[in-house]
Design a protein around this motif. Structure first.
Motif, PDB file in Angstrom:
ATOM      1  N   ASP A   1      47.017  51.172  41.985  1.00 24.21           N
ATOM      2  CA  ASP A   1      46.991  49.922  42.756  1.00 24.21           C
ATOM      3  C   ASP A   1      46.137  50.072  44.014  1.00 24.21           C
ATOM      4  O   ASP A   1      45.405  49.151  44.387  1.00 24.21           O
ATOM      5  CB  ASP A   1      48.409  49.499  43.157  1.00 24.21           C
TER       6      ASP A   1
ATOM      7  N   ARG B   1      42.508  49.860  42.948  1.00 24.74           N
ATOM      8  CA  ARG B   1      42.145  48.487  42.556  1.00 24.74           C
ATOM      9  C   ARG B   1      42.067  47.556  43.769  1.00 24.74           C
ATOM     10  O   ARG B   1      41.137  46.757  43.885  1.00 24.74           O
ATOM     11  CB  ARG B   1      43.142  47.948  41.526  1.00 24.74           C
ATOM     12  N   GLU B   2      43.064  47.646  44.679  1.00 29.11           N
ATOM     13  CA  GLU B   2      43.067  46.776  45.860  1.00 29.11           C
ATOM     14  C   GLU B   2      41.842  47.008  46.733  1.00 29.11           C
ATOM     15  O   GLU B   2      41.231  46.064  47.229  1.00 29.11           O
ATOM     16  CB  GLU B   2      44.337  47.015  46.694  1.00 29.11           C
TER      17      GLU B   2
ATOM     18  N   ILE C   1      38.923  48.407  45.808  1.00 28.60           N
ATOM     19  CA  ILE C   1      37.702  48.025  45.094  1.00 28.60           C
ATOM     20  C   ILE C   1      37.557  46.509  45.099  1.00 28.60           C
ATOM     21  O   ILE C   1      36.488  45.978  45.427  1.00 28.60           O
ATOM     22  CB  ILE C   1      37.695  48.609  43.659  1.00 28.60           C
ATOM     23  N   LYS C   2      38.634  45.806  44.756  1.00 33.88           N
ATOM     24  CA  LYS C   2      38.607  44.338  44.718  1.00 33.88           C
ATOM     25  C   LYS C   2      38.322  43.772  46.105  1.00 33.88           C
ATOM     26  O   LYS C   2      37.582  42.793  46.249  1.00 33.88           O
ATOM     27  CB  LYS C   2      39.944  43.807  44.197  1.00 33.88           C
ATOM     28  N   GLY C   3      38.911  44.383  47.135  1.00 32.07           N
ATOM     29  CA  GLY C   3      38.718  43.905  48.502  1.00 32.07           C
ATOM     30  C   GLY C   3      37.383  44.289  49.111  1.00 32.07           C
ATOM     31  O   GLY C   3      37.045  43.853  50.212  1.00 32.07           O
TER      32      GLY C   3
ATOM     33  N   GLY D   1      36.918  51.437  49.151  1.00 35.28           N
ATOM     34  CA  GLY D   1      36.867  50.875  47.807  1.00 35.28           C
ATOM     35  C   GLY D   1      35.477  50.964  47.196  1.00 35.28           C
ATOM     36  O   GLY D   1      35.323  51.270  46.011  1.00 35.28           O
TER      37      GLY D   1
ATOM     38  N   GLN E   1      34.568  52.947  43.883  1.00 30.70           N
ATOM     39  CA  GLN E   1      33.957  52.220  42.769  1.00 30.70           C
ATOM     40  C   GLN E   1      32.777  52.979  42.184  1.00 30.70           C
ATOM     41  O   GLN E   1      32.570  52.973  40.967  1.00 30.70           O
ATOM     42  CB  GLN E   1      33.522  50.830  43.225  1.00 30.70           C
TER      43      GLN E   1
END
Length: 187
Positions: free
Chosen positions: A34, A37-38, A40-42, A47, A51
């Motif tokens: 998590d 993912r948080e 990378i997404k943010g 992140g 990535q």
């Protein structure tokens, strides 16, 4: 306030039990997946760095994982306790985690290890792979994942055992039965 780790082989029910423990104790459940993912997404700086490894099909190195975990544990929702899943995974990360806790002025209360019979895990993971259409999760792949988990985490588990914070709980059975066993073991 409880600060704890949950460890166990793939298929032992860590995700399911993490949610239940988090709700019962009122602490945040955090998985390293998590966190990745948080971030990378943010589009955070950490992140973006993670990535690059993920896109290349490589493991995120310990140095970056350590920074991501430290950043996440500094969030306000972790101030009153946390349940961390997926970190640390090896002795190098244990040493880094000790430093993270020291910088946060915190201590680890318990390491909960869900243990389960290997053949039962192979069966459980094979059924899950079939239900989810994961054709790449063959029995050989599952057995290999279990062996890798064992070899990577055994020294870490031994270290926490010598520190007196390790609690082993049978991870097999109905979700509520396993959870009841866990709650009896928590400080």
């Amino acid at each position: 306030m409880t600060r704890m780790l949950i460890v166990g082989p793939p298929g032992a029910g860590k995700g399911t039990q993490s949610k239940k423990i988090s709700e019962e104790l009122g602490i945040v459940a955090i998985s390293t997946g998590d966190i990745f993912r948080e971030n990378i997404k943010g589009g955070t700086a950490l992140g973006q760095e993670a990535q690059r490894y993920v896109e290349a099909g490589n493991l995120v190195p310990d140095s970056l994982t350590n920074r991501l975990v430290e950043d996440r544990l500094a969030w306000e929702d972790a101030a009153d306790g946390f349940l961390l899943d997926g970190y640390p995974r090896n002795l190098t990360q244990v040493e880094a985690f000790d430093g993270i806790l020291a910088r946060l002025g915190a201590r680890l209360d318990v390491v909960l290890e869900l243990v389960a019979d290997k053949e039962e895990l192979v069966s459980r993971l094979s059924k899950r792979a079939e239900m989810e259409g994961r054709r790449d999760d063959t029995e050989d792949v599952i057995r290999h994942r279990l062996e890798v988990f064992e070899s990577e985490t055994a020294p870490m588990i031994a270290e926490y055992s010598t520190r007196g914070v390790l609690r082993q709980v049978d991870g097999l059975g109905a979700v509520d039965e396993v959870n009841a066993r866990i709650m009896k073991e928590l400080p």
